[in-house]
Scaffold this active site. Sequence first.
Site, short mmCIF file in Angstrom:
data_model
loop_
_atom_site.label_atom_id
_atom_site.label_comp_id
_atom_site.label_asym_id
_atom_site.label_seq_id
_atom_site.Cartn_x
_atom_site.Cartn_y
_atom_site.Cartn_z
N LYS A 40 0.95 -1.13 0.09
CA LYS A 40 0.16 -0.11 0.05
C LYS A 40 0.53 1.42 0.12
CE LYS A 40 -3.92 -1.69 2.65
NZ LYS A 40 -4.93 -1.04 1.94
N ARG A 70 -10.07 -12.05 1.97
CA ARG A 70 -11.02 -12.32 1.39
C ARG A 70 -10.51 -13.78 1.67
NH1 ARG A 70 -11.53 -9.72 -3.94
NH2 ARG A 70 -11.43 -7.65 -2.36
N1 BES Z 1 -7.81 -3.71 4.73
C1 BES Z 1 -8.40 -3.64 3.49
C2 BES Z 1 -9.33 -2.70 3.01
C3 BES Z 1 -9.72 -1.23 3.42
C4 BES Z 1 -9.85 0.22 2.58
C5 BES Z 1 -9.78 -1.25 4.40
C6 BES Z 1 -9.76 0.85 3.15
C7 BES Z 1 -10.20 0.06 5.22
C8 BES Z 1 -10.06 0.71 4.21
C9 BES Z 1 -7.99 -4.40 2.38
O1 BES Z 1 -7.56 -5.95 1.98
C10 BES Z 1 -8.10 -4.22 1.10
O2 BES Z 1 -7.02 -3.39 0.99
N2 BES Z 1 -8.50 -4.41 -0.58
C11 BES Z 1 -7.77 -3.72 -1.72
C12 BES Z 1 -8.31 -4.96 -2.51
C13 BES Z 1 -7.83 -4.86 -4.37
C14 BES Z 1 -6.06 -4.87 -4.08
C15 BES Z 1 -8.72 -5.45 -4.88
C16 BES Z 1 -8.49 -2.61 -1.89
O3 BES Z 1 -9.79 -2.39 -1.40
O4 BES Z 1 -8.26 -1.36 -2.64
ZN ZN Z 2 -5.56 -5.05 1.88
#
Ligand code: BES
Ligand code: ZN
Length: 498
Positions: A276, A350
């Site tokens: 991230k 997931r």
């Molecule tokens: N923990 C994050 C989702 C999240 C985003 C929670 C913002 C709280 C605030 C999750 O694990 C994630 O990173 N999801 C990605 C998935 C993508 C790479 C398919 C996302 O939503 O960007």
């Molecule tokens: Zn994530």
Amino acid sequence: MITISYNNTTNVSALLIPFCKNVEIKERITILAEEMNFSAMRVIDDFKAENKEVLAIYPGNMQKADKIYFIGLGAKPTAKSILEAFRHFTQQELQRLPETIGLDLVSGTNGNIPLAQVAEGAVNGIVLGTYESGLYQTSKKSVSQLFSFQGSIAIKCNKECLDEVKVGAGKGLAIAETQKKVFKLVNAPSNKLTPSQLGKEVTASGKEYNFKVTLYNEEQIKQLQLHALLAVSQGSASPSEFIVMEYLPEDLEKKLPIIGLVGKGVTFDTGGLSLKRSDNMHYMKSDMGGAAAVFGVMELTAKLKLPIHLVAVIPATENCVDAKSIKPGDVINSLSGKTIEIIDTDAEGRLILADGITYLNREYKPDVIIDIATLTGSCVQTLGYEAAGLFTNNDQLASQLLHAGESCGERLWRFPMWDEYNKDIRSDIADVKNFSGKPIAGAISAAKFLEYFIEGHSNWAHIDIAGVAFGDAEFFTQKTATAFGIRLILSYLEGLQK
Ligand code: BES
Ligand code: ZN
Ligand code: ZN
């Protein structure tokens, strides 16, 4: 610990009187003014009972109270607005509040809202208002008496309402104490709250409130074959933990339906090798908000002794960057036996939920499965901070959950789950892939991925709380935990008993 007493508001140094904005206000204030010797006209001029409005006065007759706070609830109070008005009040006045405060549910006005609900919201709000965020500050601010001592709330109400008020206030207190515990867990940084520490906190609560907790450490998780959970945790120095809880009421007369919960317990999400950006990464300590909510519901079900057979599982892990981390393109196994192609290591929630759902389904055969998770940025982009996403294969469950959300103010919005979305998670090399690779419909394809693991269960719901678990709050400079999901699921469980 804050306690509650009843019918004892004589001689409190601060008396709180809630008013809903309606035609009766003037009359009520005039009666009160005669009794307590203050200028009715000035109060009527200055206080309109708007939501969150507060007016403090020092009455001439101090026999009942040295200070009176008029608290506005607005024209159309709801469970949520009452709670927020009192939380706002306590947070604002915290340093000035004495050890015992009075709550007068006789002199004010409460529109059409049942008194039990006013009592519940008021007590819940007052107690939440005492939450202090500076857990790791070395020079502690001076805290208020209500917070630092055995504070108490003395509630005044009419005899005929006493029973319902007791139920409401007791529930408000129980919920608030658990919500404060959940705030602490979600706000705790990942170096303080590791997966195994989370297991310890849950175990302590199980002992206190009498629900069963079984912890599986990483070795045991290997034996259980939770391959997807292990894949996420393999790049982390803190081992994963699989937490299983069960509450079954004593003296059970008939067999109860089994409600199964799964909560995403990622104690920190760096994104893994699909790293991230750093600007908001620190907020990812809250990526166990779903786990905390599931834990909160379990604690409260046991504390309030609800007639519910509840089982809950939390796959807990970090998602870190390491030579051992899973890599994009890897194919992993899962408890279900289905293989998964990893397109993006940041779509880790997931993966661990898939194993949690499979485990819960196979071990307990629950009648209902609800998973709750801070799952996708896509859900935040769609609904903002106002509602959580609801995904379900059952219309009745949808309406029960939507109704629970409306009534407690933790709102849900239902997304479609059409089969056409399945093509987004089809893999050429494995049974399924964890990300479509496209910047569209991300919250839905995440839900479709989970659906792939429910093994034909016909009563499943997924709740995406990414936008609502951690939010801006009036009295804090940074985002903070909301405990979203606790009142929602509790209100759903209560609805099942009607
Ligand atoms: N923990 C994050 C989702 C999240 C985003 C929670 C913002 C709280 C605030 C999750 O694990 C994630 O990173 N999801 C990605 C998935 C993508 C790479 C398919 C996302 O939503 O960007
Ligand atoms: Zn994530
Ligand atoms: Zn995550």
